[in-house]
Motif scaffolding. Structure first.
Motif, PDB file in Angstrom:
ATOM      1  N   GLU A   1      28.446  75.641  11.139  1.00 59.90           N
ATOM      2  CA  GLU A   1      28.663  74.586  10.090  1.00 59.90           C
ATOM      3  C   GLU A   1      27.715  75.333   8.821  1.00 59.90           C
ATOM      4  N   ALA A   2      26.810  75.717   8.836  1.00 63.90           N
ATOM      5  CA  ALA A   2      26.029  76.475   7.721  1.00 63.90           C
ATOM      6  C   ALA A   2      27.005  77.545   6.916  1.00 63.90           C
ATOM      7  N   ASN A   3      27.643  78.287   7.816  1.00 61.63           N
ATOM      8  CA  ASN A   3      28.507  79.409   7.282  1.00 61.63           C
ATOM      9  C   ASN A   3      29.551  78.975   6.625  1.00 61.63           C
ATOM     10  N   LYS A   4      30.186  77.741   7.077  1.00 66.72           N
ATOM     11  CA  LYS A   4      31.322  77.421   6.315  1.00 66.72           C
ATOM     12  C   LYS A   4      30.976  76.818   4.879  1.00 66.72           C
ATOM     13  N   LEU A   5      29.883  76.112   4.790  1.00 67.20           N
ATOM     14  CA  LEU A   5      29.476  75.983   3.638  1.00 67.20           C
ATOM     15  C   LEU A   5      28.906  77.028   2.875  1.00 67.20           C
ATOM     16  N   TRP A   6      28.218  78.074   3.277  1.00 69.45           N
ATOM     17  CA  TRP A   6      27.732  79.227   2.781  1.00 69.45           C
ATOM     18  C   TRP A   6      28.973  80.072   2.026  1.00 69.45           C
ATOM     19  N   TYR A   7      29.989  80.287   2.700  1.00 67.95           N
ATOM     20  CA  TYR A   7      31.044  81.222   2.449  1.00 67.95           C
ATOM     21  C   TYR A   7      31.920  80.266   1.364  1.00 67.95           C
TER      22      TYR A   7
END
Length: 74
Positions: A5-11
């Motif tokens: 979930e964090a990676n989706k936001l991060w990218y």
């Protein structure tokens, strides 16, 4: 929050509470084996501890490093 979930936001260049650096940020390594070297942030690897994959500007390859060993590069 889980890493996926964090990676989706991060990218998508969205802020994540507690995560200081984003994709392609320029950083300086302030402690450890690569002290004083500059790098670009490539990916968010872990949330506990917050860890990144960075590409060293000195052609020394990529390393995984904890956030506490990094500072924003100007």
């Amino acid at each position: 929050m889980e890493l996926n979930e964090a990676n989706k936001l991060w990218y998508n260049f969205q802020l994540i509470k507690g995560v200081l650096f984003g994709y392609n940020d320029s950083v300086r390594i302030k402690s450890g084996k690569y002290t004083g070297k500059y790098a670009s942030v490539i990916s968010l690897e872990s949330l506990e501890p917050i860890t990144y994959l960075v590409e060293l500007d000195s052609n020394d390859g990529d390393i995984i490093i904890v956030e506490s060993e990094l500072e924003k590069s100007e």
